[in-house]
Design an enzyme around this catalytic site. Structure first.
Site, mmCIF file in Angstrom:
data_model
loop_
_atom_site.group_PDB
_atom_site.id
_atom_site.type_symbol
_atom_site.label_atom_id
_atom_site.label_comp_id
_atom_site.label_asym_id
_atom_site.label_seq_id
_atom_site.Cartn_x
_atom_site.Cartn_y
_atom_site.Cartn_z
ATOM 1 N N SER A 7 0.826 -1.208 0.000
ATOM 2 C CA SER A 7 0.000 0.000 0.000
ATOM 3 C C SER A 7 0.859 1.256 0.000
ATOM 4 C CB SER A 7 -0.921 -0.006 1.216
ATOM 5 O OG SER A 7 -0.222 -0.400 2.360
ATOM 6 N N HIS A 40 -1.474 -2.513 -6.694
ATOM 7 C CA HIS A 40 -2.125 -2.154 -5.431
ATOM 8 C C HIS A 40 -3.638 -2.306 -5.582
ATOM 9 C CE1 HIS A 40 -3.127 1.109 -2.254
ATOM 10 N NE2 HIS A 40 -3.130 -0.089 -1.716
ATOM 11 N N GLU A 85 -4.346 0.134 -8.795
ATOM 12 C CA GLU A 85 -3.315 1.170 -8.899
ATOM 13 C C GLU A 85 -2.011 0.456 -9.281
ATOM 14 O OE1 GLU A 85 -2.465 3.114 -5.104
ATOM 15 O OE2 GLU A 85 -2.218 4.997 -6.167
ATOM 16 N N ASN A 106 -3.384 6.209 -1.302
ATOM 17 C CA ASN A 106 -3.096 6.379 0.127
ATOM 18 C C ASN A 106 -2.472 7.727 0.447
ATOM 19 O OD1 ASN A 106 -4.230 4.076 1.220
ATOM 20 N ND2 ASN A 106 -2.494 2.826 0.567
HETATM 21 N N1 3HC Z 1 -15.639 -10.405 -1.063
HETATM 22 C C1 3HC Z 1 -16.528 -10.462 -2.091
HETATM 23 N N2 3HC Z 1 -17.596 -9.647 -2.212
HETATM 24 C C2 3HC Z 1 -17.791 -8.732 -1.241
HETATM 25 C C3 3HC Z 1 -16.935 -8.605 -0.148
HETATM 26 C C4 3HC Z 1 -15.807 -9.493 -0.080
HETATM 27 N N3 3HC Z 1 -14.915 -9.445 0.910
HETATM 28 N N4 3HC Z 1 -17.384 -7.597 0.635
HETATM 29 C C5 3HC Z 1 -18.492 -7.100 0.046
HETATM 30 N N5 3HC Z 1 -18.734 -7.775 -1.091
HETATM 31 C C6 3HC Z 1 -19.807 -7.495 -2.067
HETATM 32 C C7 3HC Z 1 -21.153 -8.023 -1.643
HETATM 33 O O1 3HC Z 1 -21.365 -9.352 -2.100
HETATM 34 C C8 3HC Z 1 -22.102 -7.073 -2.306
HETATM 35 O O2 3HC Z 1 -22.283 -7.416 -3.665
HETATM 36 P P1 3HC Z 1 -23.636 -7.043 -4.451
HETATM 37 O O3 3HC Z 1 -23.898 -5.587 -4.202
HETATM 38 O O4 3HC Z 1 -23.309 -7.357 -5.877
HETATM 39 O O5 3HC Z 1 -24.659 -7.903 -3.856
HETATM 40 C C9 3HC Z 1 -21.349 -5.752 -2.293
HETATM 41 O O6 3HC Z 1 -19.966 -6.072 -2.123
HETATM 42 C C10 3HC Z 1 -21.817 -4.871 -1.178
HETATM 43 O O7 3HC Z 1 -21.680 -5.616 0.044
HETATM 44 P P2 3HC Z 1 -22.678 -5.513 1.267
HETATM 45 O O8 3HC Z 1 -24.086 -5.241 0.762
HETATM 46 O O9 3HC Z 1 -22.513 -6.672 2.164
HETATM 47 O O10 3HC Z 1 -22.113 -4.333 2.100
HETATM 48 P P3 3HC Z 1 -21.999 -2.830 1.725
HETATM 49 O O11 3HC Z 1 -23.057 -2.382 0.774
HETATM 50 O O12 3HC Z 1 -21.889 -2.160 3.031
HETATM 51 O O13 3HC Z 1 -20.611 -2.750 0.953
HETATM 52 C C11 3HC Z 1 -18.299 -2.425 0.881
HETATM 53 C C12 3HC Z 1 -19.437 -3.180 1.532
HETATM 54 C C13 3HC Z 1 -18.174 -2.851 -0.588
HETATM 55 C C14 3HC Z 1 -17.048 -2.847 1.626
HETATM 56 C C15 3HC Z 1 -18.602 -0.877 0.945
HETATM 57 O O14 3HC Z 1 -18.919 -0.513 2.259
HETATM 58 C C16 3HC Z 1 -17.456 -0.030 0.474
HETATM 59 O O15 3HC Z 1 -17.254 0.166 -0.716
HETATM 60 N N6 3HC Z 1 -16.674 0.513 1.442
HETATM 61 C C17 3HC Z 1 -15.475 1.291 1.138
HETATM 62 C C18 3HC Z 1 -14.369 0.346 0.833
HETATM 63 C C19 3HC Z 1 -13.131 1.067 0.468
HETATM 64 O O16 3HC Z 1 -13.030 2.281 0.455
HETATM 65 N N7 3HC Z 1 -12.092 0.276 0.172
HETATM 66 C C20 3HC Z 1 -10.792 0.808 -0.153
HETATM 67 C C21 3HC Z 1 -10.018 0.996 1.099
HETATM 68 S S1 3HC Z 1 -8.426 1.678 0.761
HETATM 69 C C22 3HC Z 1 -7.508 0.365 0.337
HETATM 70 O O17 3HC Z 1 -7.949 -0.778 0.277
HETATM 71 C C23 3HC Z 1 -6.078 0.664 0.094
HETATM 72 C C24 3HC Z 1 -5.210 0.052 1.152
HETATM 73 O O18 3HC Z 1 -3.886 0.173 0.746
HETATM 74 C C25 3HC Z 1 -5.368 0.659 2.504
#
Ligand code: 3HC
Length: 294
Positions: free
Chosen positions: A121, A142, A154, A192
């Site tokens: 990251s 990433h 990324e 990030n």
């Molecule tokens: N594996 C597979 N599918 C998943 C999953 C996983 N771990 N988590 C969620 N999903 C899917 C669900 O099946 C669902 O699919 P559908 O809409 O087609 O039915 C969809 O994602 C939405 O899931 P939920 O309805 O259970 O839950 P939410 O609507 O609350 O969504 C979330 C969950 C997708 C995690 C959403 O809250 C989100 O987008 N959050 C922000 C995530 C984000 O910003 N990530 C980036 C972080 S930064 C990063 O990663 C960089 C690193 O270096 C720090």
């Protein structure tokens, strides 16, 4: 030479490693996922199974496509399994020395044409590449968490990454269904570099009593249409990971604006690492978990 990728290796079977392995297998690649810890490997495989079954139950994946994907996936505790893979994606702990050691070992076991990618990251791709004899074939991939869901990849070009390696990985990203952005190799890359100061600022707002955690998160969710508020997102990513990225930004860019908030440091010291530990900024009842699917 630009390569046609058929087989992908993933080092690490945690939240990111298992998510990347799942995505690659469902996208039609042969995948080998390696973790030196057998229990972690079992847990990673369980995560993949439960995530795939959930997709079947929701009608997003047919049973036959899922069965084929699982057949293309194998697991091992030995890096030797990477002898035939075209691309190896490292997704282990965010520790530069540990990653360098793994890159040096991958360099010995992977075939000479293989590309070695890191899901880091924020750690320098150029420095990881220097631990190998093939710096032109080392690149950053990433993924965002969760890898099967988030649309972005990324790609990070190290100082010596070749054009062929870049084009190969860009082609691979498209076959994985991702939209690509490209970053040069500077601390935090693009996402990030921007995300972590926002999360850190949210911690400062909480630390200095500007507002409650709920109001800070609701403000950003409803005020700027983010799917999660910054504190909730920090718990989702892992507070230890947020802290380590902020330290890379602070050390690498030398600007006090990246100085980690004392409250974030204190939570990490106390073991409040977020969802994976059942407690971070918020408390999560039931079994500790990394997200709702794990
Ligand atoms: N594996 C597979 N599918 C998943 C999953 C996983 N771990 N988590 C969620 N999903 C899917 C669900 O099946 C669902 O699919 P559908 O809409 O087609 O039915 C969809 O994602 C939405 O899931 P939920 O309805 O259970 O839950 P939410 O609507 O609350 O969504 C979330 C969950 C997708 C995690 C959403 O809250 C989100 O987008 N959050 C922000 C995530 C984000 O910003 N990530 C980036 C972080 S930064 C990063 O990663 C960089 C690193 O270096 C720090």
């Amino acid at each position: 030479m630009v390569m046609v990728v058929r087989e992908i290796g993933v080092v690490g079977s945690g939240q990111m490693g298992s998510g990347i392995a799942q995505l690659a297998a469902v996208s039609g690649f042969h995948v080998v996922m390696v973790d030196s810890d057998e229990n972690a490997l079992k847990k990673g495989l369980q995560n993949i199974h439960s995530s795939i079954h959930r997709a079947i139950n929701k009608g997003q994946l047919s049973k036959s496509v899922a069965d084929d994907a699982l057949q293309r996936l194998r697991c091992s505790t030995s890096l030797q399994e990477f002898h035939s893979t075209d691309v190896v994606i490292e997704a282990i702990v965010e520790n530069e020395n540990v990653k360098k050691q793994v890159f040096s070992e991958l360099d010995k076991v992977a075939k000479s044409s293989a590309i070695l990618a890191s899901n880091t990251s924020s750690i320098s791709i150029t420095r990881l590449a220097a631990a190998t004899s093939r710096p032109g074939q080392v690149i950053g991939m990433h993924f965002m968490n969760p890898p099967p869901v988030m649309k972005l990849l990324e790609i990070v070009r190290g100082a010596q990454t070749s054009e062929d390696a870049f084009v190969t990985i860009k082609g691979l990203a498209h076959r994985l269904g991702k939209t690509v952005i490209c970053s040069q190799d500077y601390p935090g890359f693009i996402v990030n570099r921007i995300l972590m100061p926002m999360i850190n600022e949210a911690f400062y707002a909480l630390y200095t009593g500007v507002a409650t955690k709920e109001d800070i998160d609701t403000g950003m969710k409803l005020g700027t249409n983010h799917p999660m508020g910054p504190l909730e997102l920090a718990d989702f990513i892992g507070l230890d990971i947020c802290l380590s990225i902020l330290k890379v930004l602070h050390d690498g860019l030398g600007d006090s604006k990246y100085c980690p908030c004392p409250l974030l440091v204190q939570y990490v010291d106390a073991g409040r690492l977020g969802r994976k530990r059942g407690i971070g900024v918020y408390s999560y009842s039931g079994t500790p978990k990394s997200n709702s699917h794990l």
